[in-house]
Scaffold this motif. Structure first.
Motif, PDB file in Angstrom:
ATOM      1  N   SER A 184      -3.189  78.797  19.301  1.00 37.51           N
ATOM      2  CA  SER A 184      -3.408  79.860  18.322  1.00 37.51           C
ATOM      3  C   SER A 184      -2.088  80.392  17.777  1.00 37.51           C
ATOM      4  O   SER A 184      -1.126  80.577  18.530  1.00 37.51           O
ATOM      5  CB  SER A 184      -4.190  81.007  18.959  1.00 37.51           C
ATOM      6  OG  SER A 184      -4.267  82.108  18.081  1.00 37.51           O
ATOM      7  N   PRO A 213     -14.631  88.173  14.950  1.00 37.16           N
ATOM      8  CA  PRO A 213     -14.469  86.970  14.119  1.00 37.16           C
ATOM      9  C   PRO A 213     -14.250  87.253  12.644  1.00 37.16           C
ATOM     10  O   PRO A 213     -13.420  86.595  11.999  1.00 37.16           O
ATOM     11  CB  PRO A 213     -15.776  86.201  14.343  1.00 37.16           C
ATOM     12  CG  PRO A 213     -16.264  86.664  15.672  1.00 37.16           C
ATOM     13  CD  PRO A 213     -15.847  88.105  15.774  1.00 37.16           C
ATOM     14  N   GLU A 214     -14.987  88.223  12.087  1.00 35.66           N
ATOM     15  CA  GLU A 214     -14.867  88.466  10.647  1.00 35.66           C
ATOM     16  C   GLU A 214     -13.490  89.017  10.274  1.00 35.66           C
ATOM     17  O   GLU A 214     -13.006  88.813   9.155  1.00 35.66           O
ATOM     18  CB  GLU A 214     -15.985  89.400  10.153  1.00 35.66           C
ATOM     19  CG  GLU A 214     -15.940  90.819  10.711  1.00 35.66           C
ATOM     20  CD  GLU A 214     -16.706  91.000  12.014  1.00 35.66           C
ATOM     21  OE1 GLU A 214     -17.058  92.150  12.330  1.00 35.66           O
ATOM     22  OE2 GLU A 214     -16.929  90.002  12.716  1.00 35.66           O
ATOM     23  N   ARG A 264      -5.906  84.332  18.388  1.00 31.86           N
ATOM     24  CA  ARG A 264      -7.331  84.136  18.135  1.00 31.86           C
ATOM     25  C   ARG A 264      -8.147  84.496  19.374  1.00 31.86           C
ATOM     26  O   ARG A 264      -7.749  84.203  20.498  1.00 31.86           O
ATOM     27  CB  ARG A 264      -7.622  82.695  17.741  1.00 31.86           C
ATOM     28  CG  ARG A 264      -7.049  82.325  16.376  1.00 31.86           C
ATOM     29  CD  ARG A 264      -7.577  80.964  15.930  1.00 31.86           C
ATOM     30  NE  ARG A 264      -6.911  80.506  14.720  1.00 31.86           N
ATOM     31  CZ  ARG A 264      -7.262  80.853  13.486  1.00 31.86           C
ATOM     32  NH1 ARG A 264      -8.279  81.677  13.318  1.00 31.86           N
ATOM     33  NH2 ARG A 264      -6.611  80.386  12.436  1.00 31.86           N
ATOM     34  N   GLN A 284      -5.645  70.898  13.056  1.00 29.73           N
ATOM     35  CA  GLN A 284      -5.931  72.306  13.300  1.00 29.73           C
ATOM     36  C   GLN A 284      -6.800  72.514  14.536  1.00 29.73           C
ATOM     37  O   GLN A 284      -6.798  73.592  15.141  1.00 29.73           O
ATOM     38  CB  GLN A 284      -6.607  72.941  12.072  1.00 29.73           C
ATOM     39  CG  GLN A 284      -8.046  72.511  11.828  1.00 29.73           C
ATOM     40  CD  GLN A 284      -8.189  71.138  11.193  1.00 29.73           C
ATOM     41  OE1 GLN A 284      -7.208  70.463  10.901  1.00 29.73           O
ATOM     42  NE2 GLN A 284      -9.430  70.712  10.967  1.00 29.73           N
ATOM     43  N   ARG A 285      -7.526  71.488  14.927  1.00 29.72           N
ATOM     44  CA  ARG A 285      -8.391  71.600  16.105  1.00 29.72           C
ATOM     45  C   ARG A 285      -7.595  71.519  17.406  1.00 29.72           C
ATOM     46  O   ARG A 285      -8.116  71.858  18.476  1.00 29.72           O
ATOM     47  CB  ARG A 285      -9.444  70.488  16.100  1.00 29.72           C
ATOM     48  CG  ARG A 285     -10.512  70.641  15.038  1.00 29.72           C
ATOM     49  CD  ARG A 285     -11.462  69.460  15.083  1.00 29.72           C
ATOM     50  NE  ARG A 285     -12.575  69.651  14.149  1.00 29.72           N
ATOM     51  CZ  ARG A 285     -13.763  70.117  14.480  1.00 29.72           C
ATOM     52  NH1 ARG A 285     -14.008  70.439  15.736  1.00 29.72           N
ATOM     53  NH2 ARG A 285     -14.716  70.254  13.580  1.00 29.72           N
ATOM     54  N   SER A 313     -14.891  94.528   8.221  1.00 30.44           N
ATOM     55  CA  SER A 313     -15.419  94.122   9.521  1.00 30.44           C
ATOM     56  C   SER A 313     -16.625  94.991   9.843  1.00 30.44           C
ATOM     57  O   SER A 313     -16.983  95.894   9.085  1.00 30.44           O
ATOM     58  CB  SER A 313     -14.360  94.258  10.620  1.00 30.44           C
ATOM     59  OG  SER A 313     -14.249  95.608  11.041  1.00 30.44           O
ATOM     60  N   GLU A 316     -10.689  88.241  12.162  1.00 29.91           N
ATOM     61  CA  GLU A 316      -9.788  87.116  12.408  1.00 29.91           C
ATOM     62  C   GLU A 316      -9.774  86.122  11.255  1.00 29.91           C
ATOM     63  O   GLU A 316      -8.722  85.605  10.887  1.00 29.91           O
ATOM     64  CB  GLU A 316     -10.203  86.381  13.681  1.00 29.91           C
ATOM     65  CG  GLU A 316      -9.774  87.087  14.941  1.00 29.91           C
ATOM     66  CD  GLU A 316      -9.984  86.202  16.166  1.00 29.91           C
ATOM     67  OE1 GLU A 316     -10.443  85.056  16.008  1.00 29.91           O
ATOM     68  OE2 GLU A 316      -9.679  86.679  17.265  1.00 29.91           O
ATOM     69  N   ARG A 317     -10.952  85.805  10.736  1.00 26.14           N
ATOM     70  CA  ARG A 317     -11.019  84.794   9.675  1.00 26.14           C
ATOM     71  C   ARG A 317     -10.089  85.127   8.521  1.00 26.14           C
ATOM     72  O   ARG A 317      -9.500  84.233   7.910  1.00 26.14           O
ATOM     73  CB  ARG A 317     -12.458  84.664   9.158  1.00 26.14           C
ATOM     74  CG  ARG A 317     -13.365  83.802  10.014  1.00 26.14           C
ATOM     75  CD  ARG A 317     -14.642  83.435   9.282  1.00 26.14           C
ATOM     76  NE  ARG A 317     -15.446  84.598   8.962  1.00 26.14           N
ATOM     77  CZ  ARG A 317     -16.379  85.115   9.758  1.00 26.14           C
ATOM     78  NH1 ARG A 317     -16.607  84.574  10.942  1.00 26.14           N
ATOM     79  NH2 ARG A 317     -17.087  86.159   9.394  1.00 26.14           N
ATOM     80  N   GLN A 318      -9.953  86.399   8.222  1.00 21.19           N
ATOM     81  CA  GLN A 318      -9.156  86.795   7.065  1.00 21.19           C
ATOM     82  C   GLN A 318      -7.672  86.947   7.403  1.00 21.19           C
ATOM     83  O   GLN A 318      -6.817  86.526   6.630  1.00 21.19           O
ATOM     84  CB  GLN A 318      -9.719  88.102   6.496  1.00 21.19           C
ATOM     85  CG  GLN A 318     -11.151  87.946   5.992  1.00 21.19           C
ATOM     86  CD  GLN A 318     -11.713  89.223   5.410  1.00 21.19           C
ATOM     87  OE1 GLN A 318     -11.311  89.662   4.330  1.00 21.19           O
ATOM     88  NE2 GLN A 318     -12.658  89.828   6.112  1.00 21.19           N
ATOM     89  N   PHE A 350      -5.903  85.563   9.938  1.00 21.31           N
ATOM     90  CA  PHE A 350      -5.197  84.359  10.370  1.00 21.31           C
ATOM     91  C   PHE A 350      -5.002  83.360   9.240  1.00 21.31           C
ATOM     92  O   PHE A 350      -4.214  82.423   9.372  1.00 21.31           O
ATOM     93  CB  PHE A 350      -5.924  83.712  11.554  1.00 21.31           C
ATOM     94  CG  PHE A 350      -5.590  84.348  12.870  1.00 21.31           C
ATOM     95  CD1 PHE A 350      -4.438  84.012  13.560  1.00 21.31           C
ATOM     96  CD2 PHE A 350      -6.407  85.331  13.410  1.00 21.31           C
ATOM     97  CE1 PHE A 350      -4.114  84.618  14.766  1.00 21.31           C
ATOM     98  CE2 PHE A 350      -6.093  85.945  14.614  1.00 21.31           C
ATOM     99  CZ  PHE A 350      -4.948  85.584  15.292  1.00 21.31           C
ATOM    100  N   SER A 351      -5.698  83.546   8.137  1.00 17.85           N
ATOM    101  CA  SER A 351      -5.481  82.687   6.975  1.00 17.85           C
ATOM    102  C   SER A 351      -4.517  83.316   5.973  1.00 17.85           C
ATOM    103  O   SER A 351      -4.200  82.712   4.949  1.00 17.85           O
ATOM    104  CB  SER A 351      -6.819  82.398   6.276  1.00 17.85           C
ATOM    105  OG  SER A 351      -7.409  83.601   5.803  1.00 17.85           O
TER     106      SER A 351
END
Length: 255
Positions: free
Chosen positions: A99, A168-169, A163, A94-95, A188, A171-173, A175-176
């Protein structure tokens, strides 16, 4: 006053050093400052024993020069092998993937971060609108009536996003998540979002040859930090230090 072998560290020196170690409490800042000065003094003492040129004052331009020479002389730092880099690449795919791309539409119910009542109301309304969408209502129509985002003029569409393009808050949700209507509102700093993902294009894994150098640099730096921390720990154990107890420290060096 703290005594480090034959040298003293005054309270005034610790107070002056505190500005470089912000912390939640004054005591924590003082402990971090004291630890930094003690470690610096130990390193300078050892460097002088080896005949390296060290100025008497801490935080001088020469410090970095003597420290590099000291570490080179005293610390064995192994380099990451190609096999180790390949293993890290295999275990952390994943690293090293580009994106994913998401095609997203949303409804933003705005609520200021500090307004608790407004946020409760926004979340409640978001849940109600999600139920309406689950029953067959059209997101574009609800977006025009409720959304505080300019995207309401384009049926709530944010287009394709990758990405780094949103906060960020959020995106975290998203993209998963999998394609479709998210069953819960996404919170957010702007409020609550009702999100529909029309399409998700997975990221592509970069070839090992493209990231091998970066992996090696990362692993080498990680090993270097650990080796230096262990070296400092050995200096502390071998020294006569009074006025400070490293056993009470939560420094990563002491872990």
């Amino acid at each position: 006053m703290i005594q480090v072998n034959n040298s003293s560290i005054s309270e005034a020196a610790i107070m002056a050093e505190m500005q470089y170690h912000p912390a939640g409490t004054k005591r924590t800042a003082m402990l971090k400052a004291a630890e930094s000065l003690i470690i610096g003094e130990l390193l300078r003492q050892r460097a002088r024993e080896l005949g390296l040129v060290v100025k008497s004052e801490a935080n001088t331009a020469s410090d970095d020069n003597f420290l590099d020479a000291l570490i080179q002389a005293e610390v064995v730092i192994p380099q990451a092998s190609k096999q180790e880099c390949e293993q890290y690449y295999t275990l952390n795919p994943q690293r090293f993937a580009s994106s994913p791309l998401l095609e997203v539409s949303h409804i933003l119910l705005a609520a200021a971060p500090e307004d608790d009542q407004q946020r409760v109301e926004a979340k409640t309304l978001a849940q109600q609108l999600i139920e309406k969408l689950q029953q067959g209502e059209i997101l574009a129509e609800l977006a025009r009536n409720y959304s505080a985002c300019p995207s309401k003029e384009t049926a709530g569409s944010l287009g394709q996003i990758s990405r780094g393009q949103t906060v960020p808050e959020f995106e975290r949700q998203i993209f998963s998540a999998e394609p479709g209507l998210l069953p819960q509102p996404v919170e957010s700093r702007y409020g609550y979002h009702i999100v529909h993902i029309a399409r998700k294009v997975p990221g592509k894994l970069l070839p090992f040859t493209a990231v091998e150098q970066k992996i090696a640099e990362y692993l080498n730096e990680k090993v270097r930090r650990k080796a230096v921390a262990q070296y400092i720990h050995r200096l502390i154990v071998a020294s006569d230090i009074s006025g400070y107890d490293f056993n009470l420290s939560d420094s990563p060096l002491m872990q």
